[in-house]
Design an enzyme around this catalytic site. Structure first.
Site, PDB file in Angstrom:
ATOM      1  N   GLU A 118       0.805  -1.222   0.000  1.00 50.65           N
ATOM      2  CA  GLU A 118       0.000   0.000   0.000  1.00 50.65           C
ATOM      3  C   GLU A 118       0.845   1.283   0.000  1.00 50.65           C
ATOM      4  O   GLU A 118       0.825   2.056   0.957  1.00 50.65           O
ATOM      5  CB  GLU A 118      -0.947   0.001   1.205  1.00 50.65           C
ATOM      6  CG  GLU A 118      -1.905  -1.167   1.214  1.00 50.65           C
ATOM      7  CD  GLU A 118      -3.016  -1.037   2.257  1.00 50.65           C
ATOM      8  OE1 GLU A 118      -3.021  -0.052   3.016  1.00 50.65           O
ATOM      9  OE2 GLU A 118      -3.890  -1.919   2.299  1.00 50.65           O
ATOM     10  N   GLU A 173      -5.142  -8.571   1.042  1.00 53.91           N
ATOM     11  CA  GLU A 173      -5.775  -8.222   2.326  1.00 53.91           C
ATOM     12  C   GLU A 173      -7.260  -8.032   2.114  1.00 53.91           C
ATOM     13  O   GLU A 173      -7.690  -7.385   1.154  1.00 53.91           O
ATOM     14  CB  GLU A 173      -5.233  -6.913   2.910  1.00 53.91           C
ATOM     15  CG  GLU A 173      -3.869  -7.004   3.511  1.00 53.91           C
ATOM     16  CD  GLU A 173      -3.405  -5.677   4.117  1.00 53.91           C
ATOM     17  OE1 GLU A 173      -4.260  -4.848   4.526  1.00 53.91           O
ATOM     18  OE2 GLU A 173      -2.184  -5.481   4.160  1.00 53.91           O
TER      19      GLU A 173
HETATM   20  C1  FCB Z   1      -4.298  -1.947   5.582  1.00 56.71           C
HETATM   21  C2  FCB Z   1      -2.903  -2.237   6.081  1.00 56.71           C
HETATM   22  C3  FCB Z   1      -2.845  -3.293   7.165  1.00 56.71           C
HETATM   23  C4  FCB Z   1      -3.985  -3.144   8.146  1.00 56.71           C
HETATM   24  C5  FCB Z   1      -5.309  -3.058   7.406  1.00 56.71           C
HETATM   25  C6  FCB Z   1      -6.514  -2.962   8.318  1.00 56.71           C
HETATM   26  O1  FCB Z   1      -4.359  -0.675   5.045  1.00 56.71           O
HETATM   27  O2  FCB Z   1      -2.089  -2.664   5.019  1.00 56.71           O
HETATM   28  O3  FCB Z   1      -1.598  -3.206   7.792  1.00 56.71           O
HETATM   29  O4  FCB Z   1      -3.769  -2.073   8.965  1.00 56.71           O
HETATM   30  O5  FCB Z   1      -5.298  -1.953   6.554  1.00 56.71           O
END
Ligand code: FCB
Length: 490
Positions: free
Chosen positions: A168, A373
């Site tokens: 990210e 994620e």
């Molecule tokens: C993302 C991050 C991860 C975590 C999630 C909830 O943006 O990459 O580390 O904090 O959100």
């Protein structure tokens, strides 16, 4: 009506994800030096309750237990990040073997349990010394990252074959240097744009370094968190707000990565701030290094409009701040869509994940996608018998995985799904108050208790078939409507 079972492809990767600073603790052990997140979390007022990652979930000392937990879950992949200041203190010069040994041991444990390691080189913990020398707004940081990539590839390239450069970069650049809600907490829109470019460059130089060092079978990737941006109306000014945020959230990365060019409209939108002369001759060719997959992180969509109406500006689910993370887009306001929300206040909308997967299927034809994620925070509390029931999280996962299944059926090439997160952990500026784990962590004792979502996910990982989610609690019955008198002639 019975619904046919949703079955995923046989080779699908079922994983959980974590990041070094959020779980490891042991911040002063083995020669590790501070990262920007140590400095930031120790600065009063930067995190909820002044929480820091000093101990976190103590994963550094509980590595074997955590790998055993994953083995019990039956997952076949684990996405983790390497802490840069643990393996190359201060971000320059030689590595320390003690730091690398921790990751060697972790990877060996994973492989012993048949769990595929998916390694992220940078999940936001820049060595503080590199920040003190200017951080991501400075070009040199990208070169330092390539050296670090070479070190880690040299140590782990024989046993890790899935490599992610950055997690990210939007957050690193725009929350770190724009709104300042993430480390290093700077609030300078030009620095944020420079950081975005140097993160792109770091990815390209890092990818080159990895390719040079790793066996041919190694796969290279990057994990982005593209915003699924929706305009609140079809009015031209709202559609333009959508275009601006799409440029700053998404195309600032996917332009150079996938097409080898920054979008022209981004240059135009930010012309009052910078002429982008920090982009040098060969940079774009370096950044467009071939990828083997594209990692996508998704939580919730973003709804925008032009701010000439009276809606208050929102900071898009991140901590409130006076400074915008969107350079040159002051005219845009953010809206909370109606409907369910998680404990983060983020809306629950699986259709965003479907749209995201279909969008990148079109944008990056032939490039496999991986959901690196997805997950949700809820206010989980152990019951009297110690068990932790989290039906909301199961429903969230069920909805999003149904969307993934539908996207695959509609042509998206999705190779895996990583639940954020394995464990409750340090949720950055929100501290420990937000629990994203499939496994509950008691922060007094650091004991781990798999929540019901962990058992649910284990069944999915074992069978490849999406299990049912618990029904929503029944709503109180509406009273029977009074009988209507028969109408004459009926
Ligand atoms: C993302 C991050 C991860 C975590 C999630 C909830 O943006 O990459 O580390 O904090 O959100």
């Amino acid at each position: 009506m019975s619904v046919p079972p949703l079955t995923f492809p046989p080779a699908f990767l079922w994983g959980t994800a974590t990041a070094a600073y959020q779980i490891e603790g042991a911040v002063r052990e083995g020669g590790r030096t501070p990262s920007i997140w140590d400095t930031f979390s120790h600065t009063p007022g930067r995190t909820e309750n002044g929480d820091t990652g000093d101990i976190a979930t103590d994963h550094f000392h509980r590595r074997a237990e955590d790998v055993a937990l994953m083995a019990d879950l039956g997952v076949n992949a684990y996405r983790f990040s390497v802490s840069w200041p643990r393996v190359q203190p201060t971000g320059r010069g030689p590595a320390i073997e003690r730091g690398l040994d921790f990751y060697r041991a972790l990877v060996d444990d994973l492989l012993d349990h048949g769990i595929r390691p998916v390694l992220t080189l940078y999940h936001w913990d820049l060595p503080q010394e590199l920040e003190s020398a200017g951080g991501w707004p400075e070009r040199d940081t990208a070169h330092r990252f390539a050296d670090y990539a070479r070190i880690v590839a040299g140590a782990l390239g024989d046993r890790v074959d899935m490599w992610t450069t950055l997690n990210e970069p939007w957050c690193s650049a725009f929350l770190g240097y724009g709104s300042g809600v993430h480390a290093p907490g700077r609030t300078d829109p030009v620095a944020a744009l420079r950081a975005a470019h140097h993160l792109n460059l770091a990815h390209g130089l890092g990818a080159q370094a990895l390719r040079a060092q790793l066996p041919a079978r190694a796969q290279l990737s990057i994990s982005l968190n593209p915003s699924v941006v929706r305009a609140r109306s079809q009015a031209p000014q709202d559609l333009d707000a959508r275009r601006r945020i799409d440029a700053l959230a998404n195309r600032v990365f996917t332009g150079p990565l996938l097409k080898g060019a920054y979008p022209q409209d981004l240059f135009a939108d930010t012309a009052a701030l910078t002429d982008w002369s920090f982009v040098h001759g060969d940079d774009l060719a370096v950044i467009k290094h071939p990828l083997d997959s594209l990692g996508l992180n998704y939580y919730a969509p973003t709804v925008v409009s032009d701010a000439t109406d009276s809606h208050p500006r929102r900071t898009d689910g991140h901590r409130a701040t006076d400074h915008s993370p969107w350079p040159g887009a002051d005219s845009v306001s953010f809206h909370q869509p109606p409907g369910d929300r998680t404990e983060m206040g983020w809306s629950v909308d699986p259709s965003g994940l479907y749209d995201l997967l279909l969008h990148y299927t079109r944008e990056a034809p032939g490039l496999p996608l991986m959901i690196t994620e997805n997950g949700a925070a809820y206010d989980d509390k152990p019951a009297a018998d110690g068990s932790v029931h989290d039906p909301d999280r199961i429903r969230y996962l069920h909805g999003h995985l149904s969307a993934v299944h539908r996207a695959i059926a509609d042509g998206a090439d999705v190779s895996g799904y990583f639940l954020w997160s394995l464990l409750d952990n340090f949720e950055w500026s929100f501290g420990y108050g937000k629990r994203f784990g499939a496994v509950y962590v008691d922060y007094e004792t650091r004991t781990r208790t798999p929540k019901s979502s962990a058992h649910w996910y284990a069944e999915l990982a074992r069978t490849g078939v999406l299990p049912q989610a618990p029904e929503l609690p029944e709503l109180p019955q509406a009273p029977e409507p009074p009988e209507l008198p028969e109408l004459p002639g009926a």
